[in-house]
Scaffold this motif. Structure first.
Motif, PDB file in Angstrom:
ATOM      1  N   UNK A 196      -5.855  13.051  -2.535  1.00  0.00           N
ATOM      2  CA  UNK A 196      -5.066  11.874  -2.898  1.00  0.00           C
ATOM      3  C   UNK A 196      -3.922  11.565  -1.964  1.00  0.00           C
ATOM      4  N   UNK A 197      -3.665  12.423  -0.973  1.00  0.00           N
ATOM      5  CA  UNK A 197      -2.560  12.181  -0.032  1.00  0.00           C
ATOM      6  C   UNK A 197      -2.837  10.888   0.729  1.00  0.00           C
ATOM      7  N   UNK A 198      -1.791  10.089   0.891  1.00  0.00           N
ATOM      8  CA  UNK A 198      -1.931   8.777   1.524  1.00  0.00           C
ATOM      9  C   UNK A 198      -0.750   8.556   2.467  1.00  0.00           C
ATOM     10  N   UNK A 199      -1.026   8.073   3.675  1.00  0.00           N
ATOM     11  CA  UNK A 199       0.057   7.834   4.619  1.00  0.00           C
ATOM     12  C   UNK A 199      -0.438   6.916   5.727  1.00  0.00           C
ATOM     13  N   UNK A 212     -11.749  11.729   4.804  1.00  0.00           N
ATOM     14  CA  UNK A 212     -10.746  10.768   5.271  1.00  0.00           C
ATOM     15  C   UNK A 212     -11.249   9.362   4.991  1.00  0.00           C
ATOM     16  N   UNK A 213     -10.461   8.622   4.225  1.00  0.00           N
ATOM     17  CA  UNK A 213     -10.760   7.229   3.927  1.00  0.00           C
ATOM     18  C   UNK A 213      -9.709   6.346   4.594  1.00  0.00           C
ATOM     19  N   UNK A 214     -10.077   5.102   4.854  1.00  0.00           N
ATOM     20  CA  UNK A 214      -9.102   4.149   5.391  1.00  0.00           C
ATOM     21  C   UNK A 214      -8.780   3.117   4.333  1.00  0.00           C
ATOM     22  N   UNK A 215      -7.500   2.864   4.150  1.00  0.00           N
ATOM     23  CA  UNK A 215      -7.067   1.871   3.169  1.00  0.00           C
ATOM     24  C   UNK A 215      -7.415   0.467   3.657  1.00  0.00           C
ATOM     25  N   UNK A 216      -8.029  -0.314   2.773  1.00  0.00           N
ATOM     26  CA  UNK A 216      -8.368  -1.710   3.033  1.00  0.00           C
ATOM     27  C   UNK A 216      -7.669  -2.593   2.001  1.00  0.00           C
ATOM     28  N   UNK A 268       4.843  14.134   7.575  1.00  0.00           N
ATOM     29  CA  UNK A 268       3.719  14.400   6.672  1.00  0.00           C
ATOM     30  C   UNK A 268       4.024  15.543   5.709  1.00  0.00           C
ATOM     31  N   UNK A 269       5.243  15.567   5.180  1.00  0.00           N
ATOM     32  CA  UNK A 269       5.572  16.545   4.151  1.00  0.00           C
ATOM     33  C   UNK A 269       4.704  16.318   2.919  1.00  0.00           C
ATOM     34  N   UNK A 270       4.348  17.381   2.195  1.00  0.00           N
ATOM     35  CA  UNK A 270       3.501  17.211   1.008  1.00  0.00           C
ATOM     36  C   UNK A 270       4.064  16.215  -0.001  1.00  0.00           C
ATOM     37  N   UNK A 271       5.394  16.211  -0.164  1.00  0.00           N
ATOM     38  CA  UNK A 271       5.985  15.319  -1.165  1.00  0.00           C
ATOM     39  C   UNK A 271       6.013  13.857  -0.715  1.00  0.00           C
ATOM     40  N   UNK A 272       5.835  13.599   0.579  1.00  0.00           N
ATOM     41  CA  UNK A 272       5.806  12.213   1.057  1.00  0.00           C
ATOM     42  C   UNK A 272       4.353  11.741   1.007  1.00  0.00           C
ATOM     43  N   UNK A 273       3.803  11.714  -0.199  1.00  0.00           N
ATOM     44  CA  UNK A 273       2.355  11.555  -0.359  1.00  0.00           C
ATOM     45  C   UNK A 273       1.897  10.115  -0.525  1.00  0.00           C
ATOM     46  N   UNK A 274       2.804   9.160  -0.309  1.00  0.00           N
ATOM     47  CA  UNK A 274       2.386   7.757  -0.250  1.00  0.00           C
ATOM     48  C   UNK A 274       2.894   7.112   1.037  1.00  0.00           C
ATOM     49  N   UNK A 275       3.193   7.945   2.029  1.00  0.00           N
ATOM     50  CA  UNK A 275       3.598   7.451   3.334  1.00  0.00           C
ATOM     51  C   UNK A 275       5.004   6.878   3.362  1.00  0.00           C
ATOM     52  N   UNK A 297      -3.731   2.828   7.449  1.00  0.00           N
ATOM     53  CA  UNK A 297      -3.345   3.746   6.372  1.00  0.00           C
ATOM     54  C   UNK A 297      -4.576   4.578   6.013  1.00  0.00           C
ATOM     55  N   UNK A 298      -4.347   5.859   5.775  1.00  0.00           N
ATOM     56  CA  UNK A 298      -5.462   6.726   5.411  1.00  0.00           C
ATOM     57  C   UNK A 298      -5.192   7.373   4.059  1.00  0.00           C
TER      58      UNK A 298
END
Length: 393
Positions: A229-232, A187-191, A267-274, A179-180
């Motif tokens: 803040x976008x996350x997916x 670009x960050x990676x979710x841990x 990766x639509x803008x509104x799908x911002x939590x994946x 997850x990023x």
């Protein structure tokens, strides 16, 4: 998933897995990548969701896959791949990735036999010892002896050169996915780390070069950059997984069916939590940290990435369409009529028609699930003549 609805044995099982995950987090210096958490939650030997013994599939499980609804799905897949098997000759090999309950194999082999097109070998690539045992019990009862002798189980992809068809239904969605997140433009990676009570929490760490480059590759193909803040999710290892899972496949076809989107829709803008979510008892949950080992974790498939990975492995792109179009284009009407002709009971007829609706209606599985194929040395485009969606890729 309410704690009050979990029996003590299941709770104890989850607590053992949680202890394992906590230990790995502590050993790693306080955090592990989310993909590793997902890998342990799903596949830790003897403890992970797919490695332990609870019922996963069907009405008594956590979700229903297309093969569990009845024979129509598997029979249409057989209709699609039999011409490929016939092109390859009597030594053709069929490899199913992740055999579920064994229902797909039973229905597909039965239909292939009716078409006088049984492959020399039908292999189920299944790392779970528990599922291999269940599949074997089911297929031993379902198939006649000569058919069952063609069935083999693999713990790893076939490494020797082989010719045939690789099939995977709802497999890619269960691959442990990174997850990023975009934080301060980087670009960050979710841990996953531990909170003060020993529970699991999300933290972000700088992404490595592979994930960062993959995110920027996707971003360049979108109308606008990812917002702050976008996350997916993103699977930079998908090309390596494809090459690994086909093993020594030389000539033949690959067929993938799964739920997901083309990249521009994923990766639509509104799908911002994946698209990451959990399933337990047919209920969708956003709490992916709850009761590890007792719920499925899944993310939708980026079909553009799958197209890139398949062609990158040296195969030609054969087609991409919705599950409804794929089934209709591969003789769903004929298979439905054949089953209806043998039924007089109104309840059975109703159930059969409901099965067809569940597979094809847009609000059910018909549009959210899609099929994509690849081929080398054979023609497989015939399977995708209805409802082509490749323009979306």
């Amino acid at each position: 998933m309410s704690e009050s609805h979990i029996d003590p044995d299941a709770r104890a099982h989850s607590e053992r897995l949680q202890a394992l995950i906590r230990s790995e987090i502590q050993s790693a210096g306080g955090a592990i990548p989310f993909w590793r958490f997902m890998e342990l939650a799903l596949y830790a030997p003897g403890l992970g969701y797919y490695s332990a013994g609870a019922t996963k599939f069907g009405a008594a499980g956590d979700f229903i896959t297309a093969p569990e609804l009845g024979p129509l799905f598997a029979e249409c897949v057989a209709e699609a791949v039999v011409p490929v098997l016939q092109q390859l000759g009597p030594q053709a090999h069929f490899v199913e990735v992740g055999g579920g309950s064994g229902r797909f194999a039973g229905d597909a082999i039965t239909r292939m036999a009716q078409m006088d097109a049984l492959p020399a070998r039908y292999s189920i690539l299944e790392p779970s010892a528990d599922l291999r045992e269940r599949q074997g019990e089911y297929l031993r009862q379902r198939l006649d002896a000569s058919q069952f002798r063609r069935v083999h189980w693999l713990e790893r992809p076939p490494q020797d050169e082989w010719h045939g068809v690789l099939f995977a239904n709802e497999v890619i969605d269960a691959l442990p996915t990174p997850r990023f997140a975009i934080v301060d433009g980087e670009v960050m990676e979710e841990h996953v780390a531990l909170d003060g009570d020993g529970g699991f929490k999300r933290v972000d760490r700088p992404a490595d070069a592979l994930l960062s480059a993959a995110v920027r590759h996707v971003e360049r193909q979108l109308p606008q950059p990812f917002a702050e803040g976008y996350r997916s999710e993103l699977l930079p290892q998908l090309p390596y997984w494809i090459q690994a899972v086909i093993g020594g496949l030389r000539n033949g076809a690959m067929l993938f069916v799964d739920y997901g989107f083309a990249r521009s829709e994923y990766y639509l803008p509104q799908r911002n939590d994946g698209t990451l979510r959990a399933f337990h008892r047919h209920t969708v949950s956003g709490n992916v940290f709850a009761n590890p080992g007792l719920q499925d974790l899944t993310a939708s498939v980026d079909f553009t990435a799958l197209a890139e990975a398949g062609t990158g492995a040296g195969f030609e792109f054969s087609g991409y369409c919705s599950q409804a179009a794929f089934l209709i284009g591969n003789k769903l009407d004929e298979r439905l009529a054949a089953h209806e002709a043998g039924l007089e009971d109104e309840a059975a007829l109703y159930a059969l028609r409901q099965q067809a609706k569940q597979l094809t209606l847009p609000a059910a599985m018909g549009e959210g699930f899609q099929a994509m194929g690849f081929a080398r040395g054979v023609d497989f485009e015939h399977a995708f003549l209805a409802g082509d969606l490749s323009h979306r890729l």
